[in-house]
Each structure stands twice: as structure tokens, then as C-alpha cells.
Scaffold this active site. Structure first.
Site, mmCIF file in Angstrom:
data_model
loop_
_atom_site.group_PDB
_atom_site.id
_atom_site.type_symbol
_atom_site.label_atom_id
_atom_site.label_comp_id
_atom_site.label_asym_id
_atom_site.label_seq_id
_atom_site.Cartn_x
_atom_site.Cartn_y
_atom_site.Cartn_z
ATOM 1 N N LYS A 22 24.207 45.733 3.897
ATOM 2 C CA LYS A 22 22.934 45.640 4.612
ATOM 3 C C LYS A 22 22.823 44.337 5.404
ATOM 4 O O LYS A 22 22.506 44.339 6.589
ATOM 5 C CB LYS A 22 21.764 45.706 3.615
ATOM 6 C CG LYS A 22 20.413 45.327 4.207
ATOM 7 C CD LYS A 22 19.298 45.425 3.195
ATOM 8 C CE LYS A 22 19.011 44.191 2.411
ATOM 9 N NZ LYS A 22 18.174 43.166 3.046
ATOM 10 N N ASN A 23 23.108 43.223 4.720
ATOM 11 C CA ASN A 23 22.832 41.939 5.365
ATOM 12 C C ASN A 23 23.852 41.575 6.447
ATOM 13 O O ASN A 23 23.616 40.665 7.235
ATOM 14 C CB ASN A 23 22.668 40.835 4.314
ATOM 15 C CG ASN A 23 21.381 41.034 3.522
ATOM 16 O OD1 ASN A 23 20.478 41.777 3.954
ATOM 17 N ND2 ASN A 23 21.275 40.414 2.363
ATOM 18 N N CYS A 117 10.548 41.863 2.433
ATOM 19 C CA CYS A 117 10.202 41.644 1.025
ATOM 20 C C CYS A 117 9.555 40.272 0.882
ATOM 21 O O CYS A 117 10.085 39.283 1.376
ATOM 22 C CB CYS A 117 11.443 41.717 0.140
ATOM 23 S SG CYS A 117 12.147 43.362 0.034
ATOM 24 N N ARG A 122 8.706 32.163 2.955
ATOM 25 C CA ARG A 122 10.044 32.380 3.542
ATOM 26 C C ARG A 122 10.075 31.724 4.919
ATOM 27 O O ARG A 122 9.911 32.375 5.954
ATOM 28 C CB ARG A 122 10.354 33.886 3.604
ATOM 29 C CG ARG A 122 10.425 34.504 2.211
ATOM 30 C CD ARG A 122 10.902 35.930 2.208
ATOM 31 N NE ARG A 122 12.319 36.058 2.518
ATOM 32 C CZ ARG A 122 12.977 37.214 2.510
ATOM 33 N NH1 ARG A 122 12.337 38.323 2.208
ATOM 34 N NH2 ARG A 122 14.250 37.267 2.810
ATOM 35 N N ASP A 310 20.023 37.729 -5.109
ATOM 36 C CA ASP A 310 19.715 39.154 -4.947
ATOM 37 C C ASP A 310 20.202 40.000 -6.118
ATOM 38 O O ASP A 310 19.999 41.211 -6.141
ATOM 39 C CB ASP A 310 20.308 39.680 -3.623
ATOM 40 C CG ASP A 310 19.631 39.052 -2.420
ATOM 41 O OD1 ASP A 310 18.503 38.539 -2.576
ATOM 42 O OD2 ASP A 310 20.228 39.058 -1.325
ATOM 43 N N ARG A 407 15.028 50.445 1.576
ATOM 44 C CA ARG A 407 15.394 49.465 2.613
ATOM 45 C C ARG A 407 16.868 49.105 2.501
ATOM 46 O O ARG A 407 17.492 48.732 3.490
ATOM 47 C CB ARG A 407 14.655 48.127 2.388
ATOM 48 C CG ARG A 407 13.202 48.142 2.436
ATOM 49 C CD ARG A 407 12.740 46.708 2.287
ATOM 50 N NE ARG A 407 12.720 46.167 3.622
ATOM 51 C CZ ARG A 407 11.612 45.814 4.255
ATOM 52 N NH1 ARG A 407 10.474 45.873 3.631
ATOM 53 N NH2 ARG A 407 11.652 45.386 5.473
HETATM 54 N N1 EPU Z 1 14.840 28.206 4.016
HETATM 55 C C1 EPU Z 1 14.196 27.141 4.575
HETATM 56 N N2 EPU Z 1 14.059 27.137 5.947
HETATM 57 C C2 EPU Z 1 14.568 28.132 6.727
HETATM 58 C C3 EPU Z 1 15.235 29.200 6.142
HETATM 59 C C4 EPU Z 1 15.362 29.226 4.764
HETATM 60 O O1 EPU Z 1 13.744 26.245 3.894
HETATM 61 O O2 EPU Z 1 14.420 28.048 7.954
HETATM 62 C C5 EPU Z 1 14.986 28.244 2.553
HETATM 63 C C6 EPU Z 1 14.277 29.436 1.920
HETATM 64 O O3 EPU Z 1 12.933 29.162 1.650
HETATM 65 C C7 EPU Z 1 15.096 29.660 0.665
HETATM 66 C C8 EPU Z 1 16.507 29.240 1.066
HETATM 67 O O4 EPU Z 1 16.363 28.468 2.249
HETATM 68 O O5 EPU Z 1 14.636 28.821 -0.341
HETATM 69 C C9 EPU Z 1 17.470 30.362 1.359
HETATM 70 O O6 EPU Z 1 16.950 31.235 2.366
HETATM 71 P P1 EPU Z 1 17.900 31.986 3.397
HETATM 72 O O7 EPU Z 1 17.535 31.550 4.767
HETATM 73 O O8 EPU Z 1 19.315 31.845 2.957
HETATM 74 O O9 EPU Z 1 17.434 33.494 3.221
HETATM 75 P P2 EPU Z 1 17.383 34.610 4.349
HETATM 76 O O10 EPU Z 1 18.502 34.402 5.294
HETATM 77 O O11 EPU Z 1 16.026 34.746 4.918
HETATM 78 C C10 EPU Z 1 19.028 36.264 3.228
HETATM 79 C C11 EPU Z 1 18.974 37.672 2.744
HETATM 80 C C12 EPU Z 1 18.166 37.737 1.463
HETATM 81 C C13 EPU Z 1 18.759 36.778 0.418
HETATM 82 C C14 EPU Z 1 18.898 35.359 0.998
HETATM 83 C C15 EPU Z 1 19.623 34.402 0.079
HETATM 84 C C16 EPU Z 1 19.043 38.883 4.815
HETATM 85 C C17 EPU Z 1 18.344 39.754 5.781
HETATM 86 N N3 EPU Z 1 18.335 38.494 3.754
HETATM 87 O O12 EPU Z 1 17.685 35.894 3.489
HETATM 88 O O13 EPU Z 1 18.340 39.055 1.002
HETATM 89 O O14 EPU Z 1 17.938 36.718 -0.721
HETATM 90 O O15 EPU Z 1 19.626 35.423 2.244
HETATM 91 O O16 EPU Z 1 20.905 34.875 -0.200
HETATM 92 O O17 EPU Z 1 20.212 38.572 4.986
HETATM 93 C C18 EPU Z 1 17.795 41.058 -0.052
HETATM 94 O O18 EPU Z 1 18.801 41.554 0.477
HETATM 95 O O19 EPU Z 1 17.129 41.634 -0.954
HETATM 96 C C19 EPU Z 1 17.344 39.739 0.387
HETATM 97 C C20 EPU Z 1 16.130 39.268 0.152
#
Ligand code: EPU
Length: 428
Positions: A22-23, A117, A122, A310, A407
Site C-alpha cells: 500500500k505505502n 487514519c 500528524r 504499523d 483501505r
Molecule cells: N512527523 C513530523 N513532521 C512531519 C512528518 C512526520 O514531526 O512533517 C513525525 C510524525 O508526527 C511521527 C513521525 O514523524 O511522529 C513519523 O511520521 P511519518 O512521516 O514517517 O509518517 P507518514 O509518512 O505520514 C507513513 C505511513 C504510516 C506509518 C508511518 C510510519 C503512508 C501513507 N503512511 O506515514 O502508515 O505509520 O509512515 O512508518 O506511507 C498505515 O499504513 O497504517 C500507516 C499509518
């Protein structure tokens, strides 16, 4: 209301084949905007987040053609729309990749604030910081339907240090930087398998990205990217979810179409717990055998190659089926325990030890017999954990809000049934 009706009590046995990640898919689909000819994308999972991403692209002017169950031809050379305010955008997290892809290709993007989610805050400050270091200006309008705007005359390579490891920011900055003038360096980059997958896709298109999968990613801008045929990696978290489900029900099964290396952080914990794992590198499969007793362990989530956040809710259920007391610490997201009260409805013995928000942890007392319950999925992975919990009872359970589960889990009913589960989708 649609629900899952699950009758538990049987160990999961047999085999299950893992779908595309997915990601990866939700980043690679918008990345086609950067190509000057159509792309063929293979191993695409049939999940609602992917369908939503295709719908968004079509509304932006792209043509999407399904060639078979998992293969799509995407021609995004006809994308003209850079104001992306369609409802699907606000319903999914990964719509933030439209910002990077549009900025990289069109030098402008106005995108509705991503949703998805919800487990606490976030932020996207690191994405915006990255765009700024490439020379782009950004603004975020307030209010209910907030819009993120980024634009620039030209993109010039920059240096970005991320004080928090972010998967989304790493991948988004890669999208924006591939066609920038000069070199971009991302320090403290995320190392998840899907970061490498996106880099491989872009490099096949003609990009020059080095170091993906390490904490330093170097992107040397190129003028043009061309369309390619690309097969995305198997979903590490889907594989981990089935491995955990098989183990929690004391079953034994073969998980097929996996990349063993991507699963190391997950199966090493299963091994620590006394669950038998054997990897068949020739067949790209892994066998889980939990027919004997297994014991609790401590788990702390961390960015890859740490234990994935996850997989955290699914492991809570596994620990509830183990002997002894397990501990789960969440170190990636600020608030990802909101599903605990749903799992407790099965009689699961979970205590939230409150310290201060990000330092809270769970104590899970294993070995308690679980009872059927009416649960409500609070997010994708929590929903998966609820399915596993329901399978561990010897009674009937229901799970509502299954749109969260759909999803991210391709053919979830069919795959669990193939493993012998009694699960059906009902209209209530
Ligand atoms: N963070 C910041 N600033 C930012 C972005 C992130 O402080 O600009 C912090 C977040 O608050 C968090 C940490 O960095 O504490 C990690 O967030 P990350 O940006 O890595 O998460 P994401 O890219 O928004 C993806 C996956 C999530 C998964 C996370 C961590 C996708 C679409 N989503 O989210 O997947 O939990 O990486 O591995 O790729 C899921 O698949 O169920 C899911 C939630």
C-alpha cells in the site's frame, strides 16, 4: 452499516499470498505525474486507498486503464489540474504525495489537507521544510477545508536535515527534487522498504537517486523522466499481519510472495517469543509454526529497521495469547493506543501505563481466555488487530467501521478464509 462477522476458535492454517505494498503504491501512482510518457504499474493491491489515488489522478486529467487484476496503465502526461480539492484527497493521508509530484513537474500545487487514519497529531512540517529548501514558497490556509499551497519559478537542489525520521517527508522531497537543478541531500532520511521502492521506480524512469535505504539520500536532478513498467514490492505490513494472525491462533501457515529481508524486524520478535519461523529464500516465502506454546516479549516501535509502528496493535493481540506479561512501547506516533478499549471488550488484559503522552506504554497479561465482542475499528491497523482478536475467541464477534480495514488489506475476507477463518461481510 457494513460489518465483519467472525466466528473464532480455529487455528489459522494453510497459505496466503501477499499483495503489493500500500505505502509504495500510494506514492508511486502520483509519481507517474513526473513522467513524459505512460507507465505500467504491476502488483498493485486492490484496496480503497489505491482506488482513491487513481480516482484523484483521473480527475486531474490522467487516463488510468486496468489491464488485469493487479496491473494498471497510467498516462499522467495529460494532467492539467494543480488545484486538487476532490473529496478523496481529504480522506487519505498519502494525498500529500500530490504536493511533491506536482511541485516537481508543474512547480505549483494547491492540495486539500490530507486526512486518513487519525491517531493524534500528524504534522507535515518536514515536507514543507524540504520544499522550502528546494526554493519553493508554501502557505497553509486555516479552517475546515484547509489547503496547502506550494509554488516556485524553479526548483534548485538543497540540503535537508530531518530532526524526526519521516517516511512521507523523505519520499515527498524525493518527488519534488528529482527534476530540480543540481543536487539535493536528505539527511536522517527514512529507510523503509517503500522509500527504496519509490527511488527504484524513479531511477528506472531516468532519475539519479543514490543512498535510498540509508539515512543519507542524494538526488541529482535530471531534465526528463520517461514512463516505465514497474512492479511494486510486496506489502511488509500485510505479511506481518498474517504472520501474527497465524501465530496468535496457534496455527501454522506459509506466507508467500514476500521479501524476507523486509520482514526481519517482525519475524525476529516472533522467534524471540519461541514461535518457529523458516524462510524459503528460493520461493520468497516464510513458514510460521505456532502450534506449540510461546511466551511474551517487550516490543518498542521505531523507524525501519526497527519494529514497525504499523504492526503494534496486531502484536498486542499476539502478546495476549502468549504466556507471561508483554510490554509495548510506541515511539513513532504520539497517540496510537486509542483502540485498546475495543480490544478490552474481548476480556483482554491490557493496562495503559500513563507516563506522559509519547512515553505511555501497554502491559499485556497473556494467557487469558477471550470472549466474543462487538468492536469498532478505530484505524486500519487497529482494525486488523480486532480481526485477529476475534479469531482468538471461540465465540462470535463483529467489527464495524470496516472501511478502515479495506483501505489497506487486499481481499481480506478471501485471504483469511483461505487460512480457514470463519469470516464474512454483513449488512447490519
Ligand atoms: N512527523 C513530523 N513532521 C512531519 C512528518 C512526520 O514531526 O512533517 C513525525 C510524525 O508526527 C511521527 C513521525 O514523524 O511522529 C513519523 O511520521 P511519518 O512521516 O514517517 O509518517 P507518514 O509518512 O505520514 C507513513 C505511513 C504510516 C506509518 C508511518 C510510519 C503512508 C501513507 N503512511 O506515514 O502508515 O505509520 O509512515 O512508518 O506511507 C498505515 O499504513 O497504517 C500507516 C499509518
Amino acid at each position: 452499516m457494513r460489518k465483519f462477522l467472525i466466528k473464532g476458535g480455529k487455528p489459522l492454517c494453510g497459505e496466503v499470498s501477499i499483495s503489493g505494498a500500500k505505502n509504495s503504491a500510494v506514492a508511486i501512482i502520483p509519481a507517474t505525474i513526473l513522467a513524459d510518457s505512460p507507465c505500467i504499474l504491476e502488483n498493485i493491491p486492490d484496496i480503497s486507498d489505491v482506488q482513491a489515488m487513481f480516482e484523484i489522478l483521473e480527475q486531474m486529467g490522467a487516463t488510468v486503464e486496468r489491464l488485469d487484476a493487479t496491473t494498471y496503465k497510467v498516462d499522467a502526461t495529460t494532467v492539467t489540474i494543480t488545484n486538487v480539492f476532490f473529496p478523496q484527497v481529504g480522506n487519505m493521508r498519502a494525498s500529500y504525495y500530490l504536493l511533491g509530484a506536482l511541485l516537481g513537474q508543474k512547480h505549483t500545487a494547491n492540495v486539500l489537507m490530507p486526512g486518513g487514519c487519525e491517531f493524534g497529531e500528524r504534522p507535515i512540517n518536514l515536507h514543507l521544510k524540504g520544499f522550502k529548501s528546494l526554493g519553493a514558497d508554501y502557505s497553509v490556509s486555516g479552517g475546515l477545508n484547509a489547503v496547502i499551497s506550494v509554488q516556485t519559478e524553479k526548483l534548485v537542489g538543497g540540503y535537508i536535515y530531518m530532526d524526526v525520521v519521516s517516511v512521507g517527508a523523505t519520499m515527498n522531497i524525493m518527488l519534488a527534487a528529482v527534476k530540480a537543478e543540481g543536487t539535493t541531500v536528505i539527511e536522517n532520511a527514512a529507510r523503509e522498504p517503500h522509500v527504496v521502492d519509490l527511488a527504484n521506480f524513479l531511477n528506472m524512469m531516468g532519475a539519479n537517486i543514490k543512498g535510498a535505504g540509508t539515512s543519507t539520500v542524494k538526488i541529482t536532478g535530471v531534465k526528463e523522466l520517461h514512463g516505465v513498467t514497474y512492479s511494486i514490492i510486496p506489502d511488509q505490513i500485510e505479511a506481518g499481519t498474517y504472520m501474527t494472525a497465524v501465530a496468535a491462533t496457534h496455527g501454522t501457515a506459509v506466507i508467500k510472495n514476500i521479501i524476507p529481508k523486509h520482514l526481519e524486524p517482525i519475524f525476529s520478535k516472533l522467534v524471540d517469543m519461541g514461535i518457529k519461523i523458516s524462510i524459503n529464500y528460493d520461493e520468497d516465502s516464510i513458514t510460521v509454526d505456532a502450534t506449540e506454546k510461546f511466551h511474551a516479549c517487550d516490543v518498542t516501535t521505531a523507524p525501519h529497521p526497527g519494529f514497525p509502528t504499523d504492526m503494534q496493535p496486531q502484536f498486542v493481540v499476539l502478546l495476549a495469547m502468549a504466556e507471561g506479561t508483554g510490554i509495548i512501547r510506541e515511539q513513532v506516533w504520539e497517540s496510537r493506543f486509542q483502540y485498546v478499549s475495543e480490544l478490552q471488550k474481548t476480556g483482554m488484559n491490557i493496562v495503559i501505563q500513563s507516563v506522559k503522552k509519547k512515553d505511555d506504554f501497554l502491559l499485556i497479561q497473556g494467557g487469558k481466555k477471550l470472549k466474543g465482542a462487538e468492536m469498532t475499528a478505530t484505524d486500519l491497523r487497529a482494525g486488523a488487530a480486532m480481526i485477529i482478536a476475534a479469531l482468538c475467541t471461540d465465540a462470535e464477534s463483529t467489527i464495524s467501521n470496516i472501511n478502515f480495514i479495506e483501505r489497506g488489506y487486499d481481499c481480506v475476507i478471501e485471504k483469511f478464509r483461505n487460512l480457514g477463518a470463519d469470516i464474512q461481510r454483513i449488512e447490519d
